[in-house]
Design a protein around this motif. Structure first.
Motif, mmCIF file in Angstrom:
data_model
loop_
_atom_site.group_PDB
_atom_site.id
_atom_site.type_symbol
_atom_site.label_atom_id
_atom_site.label_comp_id
_atom_site.label_asym_id
_atom_site.label_seq_id
_atom_site.Cartn_x
_atom_site.Cartn_y
_atom_site.Cartn_z
ATOM 1 N N ALA A 276 33.730 -0.621 -14.072
ATOM 2 C CA ALA A 276 32.528 0.115 -14.499
ATOM 3 C C ALA A 276 31.265 -0.735 -14.361
ATOM 4 N N THR A 277 31.428 -2.061 -14.259
ATOM 5 C CA THR A 277 30.266 -2.915 -14.015
ATOM 6 C C THR A 277 29.585 -2.501 -12.712
ATOM 7 N N MET B 37 26.860 -17.309 -13.249
ATOM 8 C CA MET B 37 25.626 -16.693 -13.758
ATOM 9 C C MET B 37 24.556 -17.744 -14.028
ATOM 10 N N LEU B 38 25.030 -18.932 -14.372
ATOM 11 C CA LEU B 38 24.064 -20.003 -14.613
ATOM 12 C C LEU B 38 23.529 -20.549 -13.285
ATOM 13 N N LEU B 39 24.421 -20.591 -12.290
ATOM 14 C CA LEU B 39 24.006 -21.083 -10.972
ATOM 15 C C LEU B 39 23.052 -20.110 -10.290
ATOM 16 N N TRP B 40 23.361 -18.824 -10.410
ATOM 17 C CA TRP B 40 22.510 -17.792 -9.822
ATOM 18 C C TRP B 40 21.925 -16.933 -10.932
ATOM 19 N N PRO B 41 20.762 -17.334 -11.427
ATOM 20 C CA PRO B 41 20.195 -16.666 -12.608
ATOM 21 C C PRO B 41 20.014 -15.154 -12.429
ATOM 22 N N ALA C 55 25.639 -7.962 -16.692
ATOM 23 C CA ALA C 55 26.384 -9.205 -16.890
ATOM 24 C C ALA C 55 27.030 -9.230 -18.277
ATOM 25 N N ALA C 56 26.295 -8.738 -19.269
ATOM 26 C CA ALA C 56 26.827 -8.741 -20.638
ATOM 27 C C ALA C 56 28.062 -7.837 -20.739
#
Lengths: 149, 440
Positions: B392-393, B308-312, B320-321
């Motif tokens: 469910a994401t 997630m940090l690499l691909w904002p 994401a949360a």
């Protein structure tokens, strides 16, 4: 050298033999289990008696108290002996489920007991008995030796 | 009092356990918050997945962390502080009798406050949590400070108790903010509150307990001393730096601090999996499987955070949360608590019956208290629930079956634990046989 130095290693030795016995029981190899478990019984009996007859009296003499931690450790030895009697019965009956339940209970009891000894009681003994040498290694070896037949 | 002249400390507890009812009441209560959270998820449907700020998501999260996990972890503290740290907890029965009902009511009121967005309820919940946590932290903290025992477990448990205090203090300030008492930055404060709760309290406690129980249950090698010493210090460092965002605009490098927090969890998970690979005891029991599942979830959470940090774009997606929350809370902490409860409750049933029976008295062993089959079936259902919630994401409709299955799995855990406690009561009333060679 600390007075209790050999005892934690002997805990590991007993653990290793015990898990070998458990593995044999879970695989249904009861003769092998009985043999390994017999070895475990001798080693653990040697450990308990070395503590109860050599280490604890020395510590109690130095601290002036026989009602503190050593009393609790003796009680736990007795509790573990009861579980080991139950394991004797399950091995004789080739009872896998009975063995598994009693073994799991004994394992937790034994590990909890060992950690209390290693983290708290042995350092206290080492402080109380600083400079003294106890023949613990020899006592363990003599007491665990199989009876001559 | 024990003499003090030979290193026998007056505050040292050598007893095996507090009164049985003390940890038990917390552990028997915890799963029912999981039932409530699962049912609420199923009822609320997609809204909980869509954003972490929805009323449903906030209520479900707090039912799990301030209900399920807080109950179970408080019960575990009462048990572990005397046993693992030699700490003498002052009047545990009285403290538990005050703290336990306060926690139950506070968690329910808190969830109701989120669902209704009623500031008065949030303020009431804060007013219930604050004294309960103050009592728990003071009494257990004092026991941990006074114990002469040293080592990584003691130090980490101390930090965890401090982490709980910080979490609840921030929670009280947040509740006041949501009730309109002040205009402090609520989003930054929420992020800091969540980090202290999940990292400073839950992960810290799990670290301290793991140093004790992972080698104990499976006879693994111990955690390396350097890891045990530095993991908790690194975690506190990360949390302190993360907290600095309260003092002004968040710096550009703040996401790296966020990742560092996940890295501590990932390192712990990776190391635990590696230690378990080297276990001397090869028997695979449900607690071991719960641990493995939990570690896998924590490790995947760390990897996900890195991606997630690499691909904002990934990190900024509101889902994401949800993904990280399910991995860390349901997959990680709830699984660990579930697995631990399957060791703690049957063992305590045995231990306390054994005490009543006296030396030589035959009492049912742990698996006679709670069968392995019941544990394994519940384990399968729990991980099916975690998988559905993760799915469910991508397919938000899966949250409905996921919530239902999670509720059923939690109820099953609760039922299994109650069954063990009921068997304890039955055997207690029966009297005890004695082993042949020690018999009367």
């Amino acid at each position: 050298m600390q007075a209790t130095e050999v005892l934690p290693d002997h805990h590991r030795t007993c653990d290793d033999i015990f898990v070998d016995a458990e593995k044999s029981a879970m695989a249904g190899r009861w003769q092998e289990c009985a043999q390994t478990y017999g070895h475990f019984r001798r080693e653990i009996a040697a450990h308990f008696s070395t503590e109860e007859q050599v280490l604890f009296p020395a510590f109690e003499a130095a601290s002036g108290s026989s009602m503190g931690p050593t009393q609790m450790m003796r009680l736990e030895h007795a509790q573990m002996n009861t579980l080991m009697h139950m394991l004797d019965t399950t091995i004789a009956a080739c009872d896998r489920d009975g063995f598994a339940g009693a073994a799991e209970t004994l394992l937790i009891m034994m590990q909890q007991h060992n950690m209390k000894e290693e983290n708290i009681l042995y350092p206290m003994c080492d402080r109380a008995l600083a400079g003294r040498s106890l023949p613990l290694r020899e006592e363990l070896a003599n007491r665990a030796a199989p009876c001559p037949t | 009092m024990i003499r003090n002249d030979a290193g026998v400390h007056p505050n040292l507890s050598f007893d095996q356990a507090p009164p049985f009812g003390v940890p038990l009441r917390f552990l028997l209560t915890a799963p029912w918050f999981g039932v409530a959270a699962g049912l609420l998820l199923a009822w609320s449907g997609k809204s909980a997945v869509a954003t972490r700020w929805s009323a449903d998501a906030l209520a479900v999260t707090h039912l799990l962390v301030a209900g399920y996990l807080l109950q179970a972890m408080s019960g575990a503290l009462f048990q572990f502080v005397p046993v693992a740290a030699g700490g003498n907890v002052w009047r545990p029965r009285l403290v538990a009798a005050i703290v336990h009902p306060l926690f139950i009511v506070a968690a329910i009121v808190l969830a109701a406050g989120f669902l209704s967005f009623d500031g008065r309820l949030l303020r009431l919940a804060a007013g219930l949590f604050a004294p309960a946590v103050l009592i728990l932290v003071s009494i257990v903290g004092m026991a941990l400070l006074c114990t002469p025992a040293r080592g990584a477990t003691v130090m980490t448990l101390r930090l965890a108790v401090g982490g709980l205090a910080v979490t609840v203090a921030l929670g009280v300030v947040l509740a006041e903010g949501l009730a309109g008492s002040h205009g402090w930055p609520l989003i930054a404060m929420t992020n800091v509150h969540a980090a202290w709760g999940l990292g400073g309290w839950a992960l810290m406690l799990v670290l301290g307990v793991s140093y004790f129980v992972v080698p104990m249950f499976q006879l693994t090698p111990p955690y390396p001393a350097s890891f045990a010493r530095w993991a908790s210090i690194a975690l506190v460092g990360v949390l302190v730096v993360w907290t600095l965002q309260l003092s002004g605009a968040p710096p550009d490098w703040l996401p790296l601090v966020w990742l560092a927090g996940f890295a501590v969890a990932g390192a712990y998970a990776g190391l635990t999996l590696s230690l378990q690979q080297r276990r001397r005891r090869r028997v695979t029991d449900p607690t071991f499987l719960f641990f493995r599942g939990a570690m896998a979830c924590l490790f995947v959470a760390f990897v996900s955070a890195g991606l997630m940090l690499l691909w904002p774009d990934l990190g900024q997606d509101p889902r994401a949360a949800w993904w990280l929350g399910v991995l860390v809370i349901a997959g990680g902490f709830v699984s660990l608590v579930n697995g631990m409860a399957y060791k703690i409750v049957p063992f305590l049933c045995w231990l306390h019956l054994q005490r009543l029976a006296g030396i030589g008295g035959i009492v049912p062993n742990m698996r006679e208290m709670l069968t392995e089959r019941a544990q394994k079936n519940q384990l399968r259902l729990h991980f099916v629930a975690v998988a559905l919630l993760l799915a469910a994401t991508f397919y938000p409709k899966a949250v409905v079956p996921g919530g239902v299955v999670f509720a059923v799995a939690s109820a099953w855990l609760g039922w299994n634990l109650i069954g063990a406690a009921r068997r304890y009561r039955v055997f207690k009333g029966r009297g005890f046989a004695r082993v042949a060679s020690q018999g009367s």
